[in-house]
Scaffold this active site. Structure first.
Site, PDB file in Angstrom:
ATOM      1  N   LYS A   1       0.849  -1.211   0.000  1.00 50.73           N
ATOM      2  CA  LYS A   1       0.000   0.000   0.000  1.00 50.73           C
ATOM      3  C   LYS A   1       0.876   1.249   0.000  1.00 50.73           C
ATOM      4  O   LYS A   1       0.662   2.173  -0.786  1.00 50.73           O
ATOM      5  CB  LYS A   1      -0.874   0.002   1.249  1.00 50.73           C
ATOM      6  N   ASN A   2       1.893   1.261   0.860  1.00 48.16           N
ATOM      7  CA  ASN A   2       2.681   2.485   1.036  1.00 48.16           C
ATOM      8  C   ASN A   2       3.711   2.703  -0.059  1.00 48.16           C
ATOM      9  O   ASN A   2       4.358   3.743  -0.105  1.00 48.16           O
ATOM     10  CB  ASN A   2       3.321   2.498   2.424  1.00 48.16           C
TER      11      ASN A   2
ATOM     12  N   CYS B   1      -5.485  11.899  12.554  1.00 42.96           N
ATOM     13  CA  CYS B   1      -6.194  10.610  12.657  1.00 42.96           C
ATOM     14  C   CYS B   1      -5.908  10.040  14.041  1.00 42.96           C
ATOM     15  O   CYS B   1      -5.260  10.666  14.874  1.00 42.96           O
ATOM     16  CB  CYS B   1      -5.744   9.662  11.554  1.00 42.96           C
TER      17      CYS B   1
ATOM     18  N   ARG C   1      -0.366  14.451  12.983  1.00 43.98           N
ATOM     19  CA  ARG C   1       0.231  14.261  11.648  1.00 43.98           C
ATOM     20  C   ARG C   1       0.290  15.566  10.864  1.00 43.98           C
ATOM     21  O   ARG C   1      -0.344  15.735   9.822  1.00 43.98           O
ATOM     22  CB  ARG C   1      -0.523  13.159  10.900  1.00 43.98           C
TER      23      ARG C   1
ATOM     24  N   ASP D   1       4.090  20.223   8.153  1.00 46.43           N
ATOM     25  CA  ASP D   1       5.023  21.359   8.105  1.00 46.43           C
ATOM     26  C   ASP D   1       6.299  21.026   7.340  1.00 46.43           C
ATOM     27  O   ASP D   1       6.835  21.853   6.584  1.00 46.43           O
ATOM     28  CB  ASP D   1       5.348  21.823   9.531  1.00 46.43           C
TER      29      ASP D   1
ATOM     30  N   ASP E   1       4.286   0.738  12.054  1.00 46.34           N
ATOM     31  CA  ASP E   1       3.054   0.088  11.589  1.00 46.34           C
ATOM     32  C   ASP E   1       2.934  -1.338  12.107  1.00 46.34           C
ATOM     33  O   ASP E   1       1.851  -1.910  12.129  1.00 46.34           O
ATOM     34  CB  ASP E   1       2.983   0.084  10.059  1.00 46.34           C
TER      35      ASP E   1
ATOM     36  N   ARG F   1      -8.764  -0.623   4.303  1.00 45.47           N
ATOM     37  CA  ARG F   1      -7.924   0.407   3.676  1.00 45.47           C
ATOM     38  C   ARG F   1      -6.581  -0.166   3.257  1.00 45.47           C
ATOM     39  O   ARG F   1      -5.978   0.298   2.307  1.00 45.47           O
ATOM     40  CB  ARG F   1      -7.675   1.560   4.664  1.00 45.47           C
TER      41      ARG F   1
HETATM   42  C1  EPZ Z   1       3.926   7.005   6.248  1.00 42.83           C
HETATM   43  O1  EPZ Z   1       3.135   8.023   6.835  1.00 42.83           O
HETATM   44  C2  EPZ Z   1       3.024   5.785   6.147  1.00 42.83           C
HETATM   45  N1  EPZ Z   1       1.885   6.088   5.278  1.00 42.83           N
HETATM   46  C3  EPZ Z   1       2.531   5.394   7.536  1.00 42.83           C
HETATM   47  O2  EPZ Z   1       1.775   4.187   7.393  1.00 42.83           O
HETATM   48  C4  EPZ Z   1       3.746   5.093   8.418  1.00 42.83           C
HETATM   49  O3  EPZ Z   1       3.299   4.825   9.736  1.00 42.83           O
HETATM   50  C5  EPZ Z   1       4.684   6.321   8.436  1.00 42.83           C
HETATM   51  O4  EPZ Z   1       5.058   6.682   7.087  1.00 42.83           O
HETATM   52  C6  EPZ Z   1       5.965   6.067   9.231  1.00 42.83           C
HETATM   53  O5  EPZ Z   1       6.639   4.990   8.667  1.00 42.83           O
HETATM   54  C7  EPZ Z   1       2.054   6.041   3.933  1.00 42.83           C
HETATM   55  O6  EPZ Z   1       3.139   5.792   3.434  1.00 42.83           O
HETATM   56  C8  EPZ Z   1       0.834   6.304   3.100  1.00 42.83           C
HETATM   57  P1  EPZ Z   1       5.947  10.403   8.386  1.00 42.83           P
HETATM   58  P2  EPZ Z   1       3.691   9.548   6.877  1.00 42.83           P
HETATM   59  O7  EPZ Z   1       5.804  11.663   7.631  1.00 42.83           O
HETATM   60  O8  EPZ Z   1       4.410   9.858   5.623  1.00 42.83           O
HETATM   61  C9  EPZ Z   1       5.828  13.630  11.846  1.00 42.83           C
HETATM   62  C10 EPZ Z   1      -0.069   2.767   7.652  1.00 42.83           C
HETATM   63  O9  EPZ Z   1      -0.593   2.217   8.638  1.00 42.83           O
HETATM   64  N2  EPZ Z   1       5.717  14.627  10.769  1.00 42.83           N
HETATM   65  O10 EPZ Z   1       7.194   9.608   8.242  1.00 42.83           O
HETATM   66  O11 EPZ Z   1       2.565  10.435   7.264  1.00 42.83           O
HETATM   67  C11 EPZ Z   1       4.544  12.819  11.985  1.00 42.83           C
HETATM   68  O12 EPZ Z   1       3.599  13.516  12.776  1.00 42.83           O
HETATM   69  C12 EPZ Z   1       0.379   4.212   7.742  1.00 42.83           C
HETATM   70  O13 EPZ Z   1       0.141   2.203   6.557  1.00 42.83           O
HETATM   71  C13 EPZ Z   1       5.759  15.990  11.094  1.00 42.83           C
HETATM   72  O14 EPZ Z   1       5.885  16.360  12.250  1.00 42.83           O
HETATM   73  O15 EPZ Z   1       4.712   9.443   8.086  1.00 42.83           O
HETATM   74  C14 EPZ Z   1       5.023  11.561  12.652  1.00 42.83           C
HETATM   75  O16 EPZ Z   1       5.133  11.778  14.038  1.00 42.83           O
HETATM   76  C15 EPZ Z   1       0.104   4.806   9.120  1.00 42.83           C
HETATM   77  N3  EPZ Z   1       5.648  16.894  10.090  1.00 42.83           N
HETATM   78  C16 EPZ Z   1       6.414  11.357  12.061  1.00 42.83           C
HETATM   79  O17 EPZ Z   1       6.800  12.632  11.516  1.00 42.83           O
HETATM   80  C17 EPZ Z   1       5.503  16.514   8.770  1.00 42.83           C
HETATM   81  O18 EPZ Z   1       5.424  17.397   7.889  1.00 42.83           O
HETATM   82  C18 EPZ Z   1       6.478  10.297  10.964  1.00 42.83           C
HETATM   83  O19 EPZ Z   1       5.652  10.727   9.925  1.00 42.83           O
HETATM   84  C19 EPZ Z   1       5.455  15.136   8.467  1.00 42.83           C
HETATM   85  C20 EPZ Z   1       5.568  14.211   9.478  1.00 42.83           C
END
Ligand code: EPZ
Length: 420
Positions: free
Chosen positions: A22-23, A116, A121, A124, A305, A397
């Site tokens: 998916k990712n 969510c 999430r 920035d 995950d 999903r």
């Molecule tokens: C991706 O989400 C995955 N989703 C998530 O999988 C996965 O948990 C996550 O990466 C971490 O591996 C998809 O790929 C569609 P991040 P993403 O940006 O990109 C903070 C699932 O179950 N952050 O690496 O949103 C954020 O709040 C899903 O398949 C900021 O602060 O993850 C979090 O604490 C759930 N500012 C951390 O970074 C930003 O602009 C990791 O987020 C972006 C992120």
């Protein structure tokens, strides 16, 4: 919404073909806007996050056709940059359209993806990276408005190795003049898969899988055909289904190399594991061993995950385990639901203490997000009696026919939609 009804206690045994990731496919679907031509994606999972994203592609003017696991997109007809409001709010990953639409149209307005169950999430890091490329960004309460006369390649330093921010930046950088270098990039296998797709349509990009990625656009794009890499989280879910039922499983079409930390942890729990080029065999122990301390982290550390899924397994262990969730600030909502099944989990913001119990018992529980839902299904496979997992839509999903695969392994599980 729908629900899963599981009669626990069956020992799972058999084999499962792992689906495409998916990712990996979600950012590639956004990237399919770049070439203005045809992209054929094989091994594409049939899950609602993919079908929702295909609705966005169609709203933008693309044609999309699915034949089994093959998805064909043609973005020659793309004629607007408006991601439908309801879609943007429903699909957090709609933010992955921001960079590519800004690059293609010079202006894009997108509704802010909601937070969510697992955390606020914020986006920035995405927005700061686009600003570094030359975008002007105005945020209102509900929307993000981006414009850019020209995007200029530059060095971008991500403050955190965000998966989505890395992907968004890669997609915008294709349209920037000159080379862009992304520093502190996420190293997940799904980033490498995106790079390989981008290369196949003619983009010059290197370095995915390392902390530094180099991108320069090219302007002359090609049709593409790519095979989606296997879903390492789905694979880990099925391994755990065998482990939590004292069973054994043979996974096919899986890249174990992306799952080293998960496999290490499963063997620390007492599972016997054998790997071949694209398969994994797991045999569960009579009793799962507890784990002193597990921390989630960026790849190649233990995947966040997989945290809910591992927690389910540890509720059946012979001792006390501790999990520290370092990636999201609210990713223990499944703990209360597991406790309804007789588990003993004490979870604060980022730390959970799991005391293994002799026997989980069937109960009615509620999935609060995708991976929490999968974790509750696994607990139901182990529990004595019947478990009902509500909000099955969350699970759909990210899991393609999970009930069919588990049933094939000997589980008593069925999906009931709202009507019956
Ligand atoms: C991706 O989400 C995955 N989703 C998530 O999988 C996965 O948990 C996550 O990466 C971490 O591996 C998809 O790929 C569609 P991040 P993403 O940006 O990109 C903070 C699932 O179950 N952050 O690496 O949103 C954020 O709040 C899903 O398949 C900021 O602060 O993850 C979090 O604490 C759930 N500012 C951390 O970074 C930003 O602009 C990791 O987020 C972006 C992120």
């Amino acid at each position: 919404m729908g629900r899963y009804i599981i009669k626990g206690g069956k020992r799972l045994k058999g084999e499962v073909m792992v689906n495409g990731s998916k990712n990996a496919v979600l950012p590639i679907l956004s990237a399919s806007l770049i070439n203005g031509k045809e992209s054929v994606l094989t091994n594409c999972p049939d899950i609602t996050d993919v079908s929702f994203t295909c609705e966005i592609l169609k709203a933008l003017g693309c044609s999309v056709k699915r034949e089994g696991k093959i998805l064909t997109i043609n973005s020659c007809g793309i004629n607007n940059a408006s991601v439908p409001k309801d879609m943007a709010e429903k699909m957090r990953s709609s933010i992955l359209f921001l960079g590519v639409l800004l690059g293609k149209f010079g202006s894009v307005s997108i509704n802010k993806p909601g937070g969510c169950a697992i955390g606020k999430r914020p986006v920035d890091i995405h927005l700061d990276a686009l600003k570094a490329l030359g975008a002007n960004i105005v945020e209102t309460d509900t929307t993000i408005e981006c414009t850019a006369e020209n995007l200029l390649g530059t060095d971008i330093y991500l403050p955190f190795a965000s998966v989505g921010a890395t992907e968004n930046t890669m997609l915008a950088a294709v349209f920037a003049k000159g080379q862009t270098t992304i520093h502190n990039a996420a190293k997940e296998p799904e980033i490498w898969a995106l790079q390989e797709y981008m290369k196949s349509i003619g983009v010059t990009v290197e370095g995915a899988g390392t902390p530094t990625i180099f991108i320069s656009g090219c302007g002359k794009y090609k049709d593409a055909e790519v095979d989606i890499i296997s879903d390492r989280i789905e694979a880990g879910t099925y391994l755990t289904a065998a482990a939590i039922t004292k069973g054994e499983i043979f996974l096919k079409n899986v890249s174990w190399i992306y799952m080293c930390k998960t496999l290490e942890i499963m063997s620390e729990c007492g599972c016997e594991i054998k790997v071949k080029k694209d398969s994994i065999y797991l045999k569960a122990p009579k009793k799962i061993k507890p784990l002193n301390l597990i921390r989630t982290g960026v790849y190649p550390n233990f995947a966040t995950d997989m945290q809910p899924i591992l927690m389910s397994l540890l509720t059946t262990s012979s001792g006390t385990s501790i999990i520290i969730e370092q990636m999201f600030e609210n990713r223990f909502s499944h703990a209360d639901e597991l406790n309804k099944m007789g588990a003993k989990v004490s979870a604060q913001t980022r730390v959970a203490i799991i005391d293994g119990v002799k026997q989980l018992k069937g109960a009615e529980v509620n999935a609060t997000d995708l991976r929490a839902g999968a974790a509750l299904i696994l607990a139901g496979l182990n529990a004595k009696g019947t478990t009902i997992v509500n909000n099955a839509n969350f699970v759909k999903r990210g899991y393609d026919n999970i009930e069919k695969n588990l049933h094939g392994l000997g589980a008593e599980i069925k999906f009931c939609d709202g009507e019956n």
